[in-house]
Design a protein around this motif. Structure first.
Motif, PDB file in Angstrom:
ATOM      1  N   PHE A   1       6.905 -23.964   9.671  1.00 14.17           N
ATOM      2  CA  PHE A   1       7.982 -25.037   9.656  1.00 14.17           C
ATOM      3  C   PHE A   1       7.549 -26.127   9.146  1.00 14.17           C
ATOM      4  CE2 PHE A   1      10.170 -22.476  13.038  1.00 14.17           C
ATOM      5  CZ  PHE A   1      10.906 -21.472  12.189  1.00 14.17           C
ATOM      6  N   GLU A   2       8.262 -27.079   8.652  1.00 13.32           N
ATOM      7  CA  GLU A   2       7.694 -28.579   8.370  1.00 13.32           C
ATOM      8  C   GLU A   2       7.639 -29.389   9.508  1.00 13.32           C
ATOM      9  OE1 GLU A   2      10.245 -27.013   6.512  1.00 13.32           O
ATOM     10  OE2 GLU A   2       9.819 -27.142   4.626  1.00 13.32           O
ATOM     11  N   GLU A   3       8.660 -28.985  10.328  1.00 12.87           N
ATOM     12  CA  GLU A   3       8.698 -29.990  11.771  1.00 12.87           C
ATOM     13  C   GLU A   3       8.173 -29.299  12.647  1.00 12.87           C
ATOM     14  OE1 GLU A   3      11.057 -27.774  10.792  1.00 12.87           O
ATOM     15  OE2 GLU A   3      11.975 -26.772  12.282  1.00 12.87           O
ATOM     16  N   GLN A   4       7.754 -30.184  13.527  1.00 12.95           N
ATOM     17  CA  GLN A   4       6.820 -29.563  14.924  1.00 12.95           C
ATOM     18  C   GLN A   4       7.322 -28.226  15.338  1.00 12.95           C
ATOM     19  OE1 GLN A   4       6.590 -32.586  18.081  1.00 12.95           O
ATOM     20  NE2 GLN A   4       6.590 -30.938  19.427  1.00 12.95           N
ATOM     21  N   TYR A   5       6.545 -27.248  15.926  1.00  9.00           N
ATOM     22  CA  TYR A   5       6.988 -26.142  16.514  1.00  9.00           C
ATOM     23  C   TYR A   5       5.944 -25.762  17.181  1.00  9.00           C
ATOM     24  CZ  TYR A   5       8.786 -21.392  17.093  1.00  9.00           C
ATOM     25  OH  TYR A   5       9.137 -20.283  17.442  1.00  9.00           O
ATOM     26  N   SER A   6       6.445 -25.581  18.592  1.00 13.35           N
ATOM     27  CA  SER A   6       5.407 -25.472  19.652  1.00 13.35           C
ATOM     28  C   SER A   6       5.186 -23.917  20.242  1.00 13.35           C
ATOM     29  CB  SER A   6       5.789 -26.279  20.667  1.00 13.35           C
ATOM     30  OG  SER A   6       7.244 -25.873  21.378  1.00 13.35           O
ATOM     31  N   GLY A   7       6.074 -23.166  19.538  1.00 17.52           N
ATOM     32  CA  GLY A   7       5.970 -21.759  19.941  1.00 17.52           C
ATOM     33  C   GLY A   7       4.971 -20.932  19.025  1.00 17.52           C
TER      34      GLY A   7
ATOM     35  N   SER B   1       8.075 -13.688  10.135  1.00 16.96           N
ATOM     36  CA  SER B   1       8.612 -14.330   8.900  1.00 16.96           C
ATOM     37  C   SER B   1       7.986 -15.081   8.045  1.00 16.96           C
ATOM     38  CB  SER B   1       9.895 -14.872   9.637  1.00 16.96           C
ATOM     39  OG  SER B   1      10.823 -14.016   9.955  1.00 16.96           O
ATOM     40  N   GLU B   2       6.973 -15.667   8.973  1.00 18.36           N
ATOM     41  CA  GLU B   2       5.961 -16.672   8.155  1.00 18.36           C
ATOM     42  C   GLU B   2       5.320 -15.960   7.149  1.00 18.36           C
ATOM     43  OE1 GLU B   2       4.710 -19.896  11.832  1.00 18.36           O
ATOM     44  OE2 GLU B   2       3.603 -18.112  11.497  1.00 18.36           O
ATOM     45  N   SER B   3       4.982 -14.732   7.175  1.00 17.34           N
ATOM     46  CA  SER B   3       4.278 -13.977   6.199  1.00 17.34           C
ATOM     47  C   SER B   3       5.295 -13.348   5.382  1.00 17.34           C
ATOM     48  CB  SER B   3       3.616 -12.687   6.759  1.00 17.34           C
ATOM     49  OG  SER B   3       2.786 -12.756   7.902  1.00 17.34           O
ATOM     50  N   LEU B   4       6.385 -12.647   5.425  1.00 16.04           N
ATOM     51  CA  LEU B   4       7.457 -12.338   4.574  1.00 16.04           C
ATOM     52  C   LEU B   4       7.998 -13.528   3.818  1.00 16.04           C
ATOM     53  CD1 LEU B   4       9.428  -9.721   6.792  1.00 16.04           C
ATOM     54  CD2 LEU B   4       7.581  -9.244   4.798  1.00 16.04           C
ATOM     55  N   PHE B   5       8.145 -14.791   4.216  1.00 24.55           N
ATOM     56  CA  PHE B   5       8.575 -15.768   3.395  1.00 24.55           C
ATOM     57  C   PHE B   5       7.692 -16.707   2.920  1.00 24.55           C
ATOM     58  CE2 PHE B   5      12.202 -14.295   6.154  1.00 24.55           C
ATOM     59  CZ  PHE B   5      13.144 -14.306   5.568  1.00 24.55           C
ATOM     60  N   SER B   6       6.368 -16.383   2.812  1.00 27.05           N
ATOM     61  CA  SER B   6       5.453 -16.892   2.036  1.00 27.05           C
ATOM     62  C   SER B   6       5.846 -17.294   0.698  1.00 27.05           C
ATOM     63  CB  SER B   6       3.933 -16.132   2.294  1.00 27.05           C
ATOM     64  OG  SER B   6       3.637 -16.088   3.338  1.00 27.05           O
ATOM     65  N   ILE B   7       5.350 -18.722   0.410  1.00 28.75           N
ATOM     66  CA  ILE B   7       5.488 -18.846  -1.093  1.00 28.75           C
ATOM     67  C   ILE B   7       4.240 -19.033  -1.785  1.00 28.75           C
ATOM     68  CG2 ILE B   7       7.909 -19.891  -1.016  1.00 28.75           C
ATOM     69  CD1 ILE B   7       7.050 -22.504  -0.759  1.00 28.75           C
ATOM     70  N   GLY B   8       3.930 -19.168  -3.001  1.00 36.18           N
ATOM     71  CA  GLY B   8       2.612 -19.398  -3.686  1.00 36.18           C
ATOM     72  C   GLY B   8       3.244 -19.346  -5.142  1.00 36.18           C
ATOM     73  N   ASN B   9       2.191 -20.171  -5.820  1.00 36.55           N
ATOM     74  CA  ASN B   9       2.202 -20.381  -7.073  1.00 36.55           C
ATOM     75  C   ASN B   9       1.133 -19.946  -7.916  1.00 36.55           C
ATOM     76  OD1 ASN B   9       0.322 -22.386  -6.867  1.00 36.55           O
ATOM     77  ND2 ASN B   9       1.726 -24.096  -7.291  1.00 36.55           N
ATOM     78  N   GLY B  10       0.316 -18.890  -7.629  1.00 35.47           N
ATOM     79  CA  GLY B  10      -0.774 -18.493  -8.239  1.00 35.47           C
ATOM     80  C   GLY B  10      -2.027 -19.479  -8.006  1.00 35.47           C
TER      81      GLY B  10
END
Lengths: 768, 768
Positions: free
Chosen positions: B43-49, B26-35
């Motif tokens: 995730f913005e918050e801590q993620y230990s997984g 999902s990190e790939s699929l939901f990527s965002i960019g602006n050129g």
């Protein structure tokens, strides 16, 4: 010729000047080994200048992780890496507390280093002025015993010559060593135990992953004016290191010396738990014999080797030095005692070409060992591959082959593939042919057919199966083809129908079928065992035959030669002699694609086939192929000039043969390729031997008979060599006038000389 | 199809469950960019997984040291590596001092993530029970502004739902980041300055070696029940990190939120010394606009993109979602604003394929950008290569080419080669042809010939020179041959006379000569300038012509097709359909040698030529070649199915065309290749667009006219797309009954529909 600082001498390698820029080259050239271990000629004492530390143990390796740009399926995940082992030569020397370090001395004079090949030791002497102004004279001698092959001995003598001085010797063992080629500052050894007793010290280490357990050990004694001093050292141990420290006062002109016995014991030969005990027994024995006796034994053992293996050349001291250097290094690398060991391309002289065994052994080294040692030695080299047969089958399995087909690894230490370039690892499959050729060659020379039913046939069947599956039928050609290979000429990759590969494949199948028939007739029990093991049946054999009979060979009608591979004539064919010298060596000047599409040949390829299967072709065939391919050959492999030398000699072109001979025999001494720092080219040294014996001497085996066609280069007065032919020692002495054959033992031997039968009676020289 | 957790939706990518095993996908699929920058959906918050952190800045790279088994002369010593940049999305969240970490929460429910492609933002919401038992509801929205392309904005809202709670937001910047693909635990960034002001914070870092200077910055504000709180944070700075900390009490059910404005400014656009000032101006502007206005602007900007680039599909929501995902990702990756940037195969979604630019841009992406944006954008992509011309000449020089010949790199960031496999780097030279084809394609579509005299011709001359030198005359064939190449089908390496390469080479030379003549006639000043620059003369031209005229093309009389390369018919030809499914994908099952000697084709090769030069061949020719090569194609490249889809459509085989279309359009969403974790396949997404417009719509430019042959898959009710043809916006709406053409603007446009001229008047739909 790129360097000429080595003094010409018939029996020794000598340098007479200390040049910090040459230290690494000399470390390679003055390397010592005893077949079980070996080391570069690093100094015993501290040296802070550029140096390449190396001490190696036969069979001990580390599995390095494969790192490639894009992973290719089938790559080995790990590959064997030659490991620099714990240091046992170290003896730090202090004079009035100033460390002796040749890189920082105010002055170094009368420096001399000698690798005495006749007696098998390395000696060094010099006078140095230390930064504190004290002048000393140093003499050291070091050797690795070929009698007790776990043992090395050093005698290091210091004489203050400017004043009285306090001399401190700190002999040590150091387990915290790394490889020069390590990718990371990774360590490959873990120290398990550091132990110091009254006069002995030990480090037990294990290699990471492979878990080889090695005991490194030392014992030392002090001599003053040649007499043993009863001096107890200060002992210091830390995590990876143990050192002794002896401090003694020496009068001006009084020699003080340390003798250090040291070496390795490994769990290849001892129980893991017994390493310290085993080491202590080696030391016990060494102490009893003492340095002088050990050195005498070493001399005697080398005399026995030379008695059989020596080649004399008169009238050309550099050629003499060259061939002896080659024979010496080969014997330092492999003595044929241990079936698990083999002959690494760099022997014990460097880290390059990780892994120890290449097709070099089968293609180049076996004839040397076969003719200069007991035939059991060559049989051991063959058995090495037999013992790896299961791994070769696994290797072929990884590449998708089935039914017990085997592909021997390109590079190996323990039977597993150790190389990670697809064009080599997966495609330089002609190596499989060399395995079978070596068996054929062994039986031809020794007459010992028993190897085939006992071991060889299983290898041959697995290899025939490989070739059978590797070929495919081309509808377009109506022939069997072998696509996507790299031949012996590694300046071509992924070509179709490399003639050498196709020819070897066909021959392997046919020879295997012949041998099956022969074993069936004469060794029924073995035959049944092998058929049971392999499930080989007539239908499989007939599909082998179909492939062998239908094999395609690229051929040029125009040139009347077999083509190295499909499409060879699409290249621009420009002889090497027309190539701008500035473009050479092309492997340093050209990008790989340019090399690949050029017509230039790194080493004998089609001509390798004409060397192996010389009796399949006429002299006229050879001439045509030699005249076509030799002018395109750049000889940028150490394995190249010897084959060309032999063929030039066979064609009667002695000038050219001699030129190639020089290139092969002094490759390292004269550092033709500007890389001797990395180590010596051990396996190609066997090619030098072949150049003389098979090239100039024209030795062959024809119908179970030794045959000679002796010639001699104009530059030489004479040369001689010995061969052990089926336990009969024949000495051949060639001069420009005549050739003399002398036979040891009791029975006469009929040989062919220039095609005519000659009977040689024992101890009665025959002149032809 | 390997995954189907993405909910079908016409405008959004949606997941509705939290599965730790899918986080990286999902990190790939939901990527965002602006050129200008982009990031994985970490995730913005801590993620230990398990997670793959990535935030990337267009044009910022690190030169990684080449590590190969055996060095090949000509390899670049360094190659460009995509760099994970300092983290600015981070907002650690604590509830009653317990960190929010989805990997350790007791319970996560109602998890929903949406990538809203219509409006260009990423939203996430969930309810979580923290280890301390507190239940909270979280909603976050994040986007990278395509209006202010140095700016990103995040709104992160927490509502305690089980009890009152103290919520702490710790937004931070972190400069101590590494790459996942780093060989060593090496850092690629050095932090130069960490600065915190009243409400803003900055980190100035530079990349090692390349010395890109980047300012990462943030400003935050706190909302309580939707209203701004005037709360000063605690500030903490250390060596590589700066964080704010806001603690506030929230009643049960009361939403507290943080808004964070952040992003990158770089010395590509500002003076090194002005980075903090530049950042503070971006923040000033952001603060003034506020989150809601920024989000509205984002929506409007995306609406403008969609207005032109959208493709609608009715009756097949997954196909609709697929094509929009592709169009969205292409626009996130490259918007055509900056001539220095390009379209990386993974865009801003991963590290793989280090370097940003492949031949993908010229071969696959240009048509999309040309038709859906102002033609200046495509011209910028061409200019990118023009700007690298000198480096392409240097690159060719390293490989031994002279006289201003150019070889464009296989992979690059700044014009230097970034790839280190000889069979690709040195041999996959057909990429040079794509550079010229793109120029030709641009001029054909836009009618803007001026690019050729201004820039294109210099590129074409340097490339023609390369081909002229790269070919050699084969006496055997009496033709010019090109030896040792890798074609588009990378499942063949180092082959001779790859038809596609030879054909492209010949065409490049001929087209260049034509263009020289045209420039000579119409742009005398440019002509003289270019002739002066290049020293091109008639004799050189005539030797080019000799090569082009004499070019060899492997051909099979039996099959009536051009052969992919010499010797192709020596292979065993077994169609993919007869291949055991367990053997697929062959690149995961077979060793490389087996792949190479097989007949299997990774991606269009001969058929790529038939795609580029479709007008050189008859439909019957295409049919023959398609029928020969398609059955042998395994489509193990993301770039493969689109070309086959277009050609199947052209042959009227709509079922097959549709099948290929599905494979290309949902490659990442459905994770066909089980690798979407590593990032998305951005460049092949342009191929999906081509499959519809050129495949189903049958759009071509013929004699300066747009031409269509519309077809529709049975599975669809209708589809529509727009093209910008020479500043005329034409909308094409296809259903199974009819095709409707609608033109914007004022002037009529004559097009061809199924070969017949149709005049389309502005704002008056025409049905055909």
């Amino acid at each position: 010729m790129n360097q000429d600082y080595i003094k010409p001498d018939a029996w020794s390698i000598i340098e007479e000047e200390f040049d910090t820029g040459r230290v690494k080259s000399s470390e390679s050239l003055f390397s010592i080994g005893n077949g079980a271990m070996g080391q570069r000629a690093n100094f015993e004492e501290q040296y802070s200048g550029p140096s390449f530390q190396g001490s190696y143990i036969g069979g001990v390796f580390y599995p390095d992780k494969t790192k490639v740009g894009w992973w290719k399926n089938g790559y080995p995940e790990y590959f064997a890496k030659v490991l620099n082992a714990p240091n046992w030569i170290g003896i730090n020397v202090f004079v009035n507390d100033e460390p002796l370090d040749l890189f920082t001395c105010e002055k170094v004079q009368s420096f001399r280093r000698e690798l005495n090949m006749k007696e098998g030791y390395l000696a060094r002497s010099f006078e140095a002025t230390l930064p504190n102004g004290v002048e000393i004279e140093v003499k050291s001698v070091r050797f690795l015993s070929i009698v007790d092959d776990e043992l090395g001995a050093i005698k290091f003598e210091v004489t203050p010559i400017s004043s009285d001085a306090t001399v401190r010797f700190d002999p040590y063992l150091d387990g915290s060593i790394t490889n020069t080629d390590a990718n990371w500052e990774e360590r490959f050894w873990e120290t398990l135990e550091v132990k110091a007793e009254e006069k002995r010290a030990y480090i037990v280490s294990k290699t990471l992953k492979t878990e080889f357990h090695v005991g490194t050990y030392m014992q030392s004694e002090i001599l003053k004016s040649g007499k043993k001093e009863d001096l107890s050292p200060e002992v210091k141990t830390d995590e990876d290191r143990v050192s002794f420290s002896y401090s003694l006062d020496a009068k001006k002109g009084e020699a003080v010396a340390i003798v250090k016995y040291a070496g390795y014991v490994t769990d290849m030969n001892h129980k893991k738990s017994d390493l310290i005990q085993a080491a202590s027994m080696v030391l016990e024995k060494a102490e009893k014999k003492g340095f002088d006796q050990l050195k005498t034994e070493q001399k005697d053992a080398w005399a026995a080797i030379w008695e059989m293996a020596d080649i004399t050349i008169s009238g050309d001291v550099k050629a003499q030095q060259g061939i002896r250097f080659n024979i010496f290094q080969l014997n330092q690398t492999y003595l044929g005692k241990d079936e698990r060991l083999n002959i690494g391309p760099k022997g014990f002289t460097g880290e390059k070409y990780g892994g120890s065994t290449y097709w070099d052994t089968e293609a180049y080294c076996i004839p040397f060992y076969m003719a200069t040692k007991d035939q059991k030695v060559a049989r051991k080299l063959l058995s090495y591959r037999y013992n790896h047969l299961e791994k070769a089958k696994e290797n072929a399995g990884k590449l998708g082959f089935s039914n017990g087909a085997a592909l021997y690894p390109m590079v190996t230490m323990n039977g597993e593939e150790s190389h990670n370039e697809w064009e080599i690892t997966f495609e330089e499959i002609h190596r499989n042919g060399a395995m079978v050729f070596a068996i054929y060659n062994y039986v031809r020379f020794t007459g010992d057919f028993s190897y085939i039913p006992e071991k060889g046939l299983e290898v041959m069947i697995a290899i025939a199966r490989f070739w059978h599956q590797r070929a495919n039928f081309s509808k377009a050609k109506n022939k069997y083809v072998i696509l996507g290979v790299t031949g012996p000429n590694e300046y071509e990759n992924n070509v179709n129908n490399n003639w050498y590969t196709n020819y070897t494949a066909k021959w392997c199948i046919e020879y295997c079928i012949q041998m099956i028939d022969k074993v069936k007739d004469a060794y029924e029990e073995d035959y049944l065992r092998i058929m049971g093991l392999t499930n080989l049946n007539e239908s499989e054999l007939s599909s082998w035959r179909e492939v062998a009979d239908g094999m395609y060979f690229p051929y040029s009608e125009e040139h009347g030669v077999f083509l190295q591979q499909d499409g060879f004539l699409d290249k621009e064919i420009i002889p090497v002699s027309d190539l701008d010298k500035k473009q050479r060596p092309i492997n340093q000047k050209w990008s790989w694609d340019r090399i690949l599409r050029s017509c230039y040949i790194k080493q004998a390829d089609v001509l390798q086939g004409f060397y192996f299967f010389a009796d399949h072709f006429s002299k006229d065939d050879l001439k045509k192929h030699f005249d076509f391919y030799e002018p395109l050959t750049v000889h940028e492999s150490s394995l190249s000039p010897c084959v060309h030398s032999i063929q030039a000699a066979l064609l009667g072109r002695m000038e050219q043969a001699y030129e190639f001979y020089l290139r092969t025999s002094r490759l390292d001494l004269d550092d033709y390729n500007k890389e001797v720092e990395e180590g010596c080219h051990i396996t190609s040294m066997a090619g030098t031997w072949m150049s003389i014996v098979e090239g100039f001497g024209g030795m062959r085996v024809e119908d179970d008979q030794l045959s000679f066609k002796p010639q001699i280069p104009d530059q030489w007065k004479g040369y001689s060599f010995k061969v052990n032919f089926r336990d009969r020692i024949l000495k051949v002495t060639v001069s420009s006038e005549k050739t003399e054959f002398t036979l040891e033992g009791n029975d006469p031997l009929e040989i062919l000389v220039n095609g005519k039968p000659v009977e040689v009676k024992p101890n009665t020289p025959v002149t032809a």
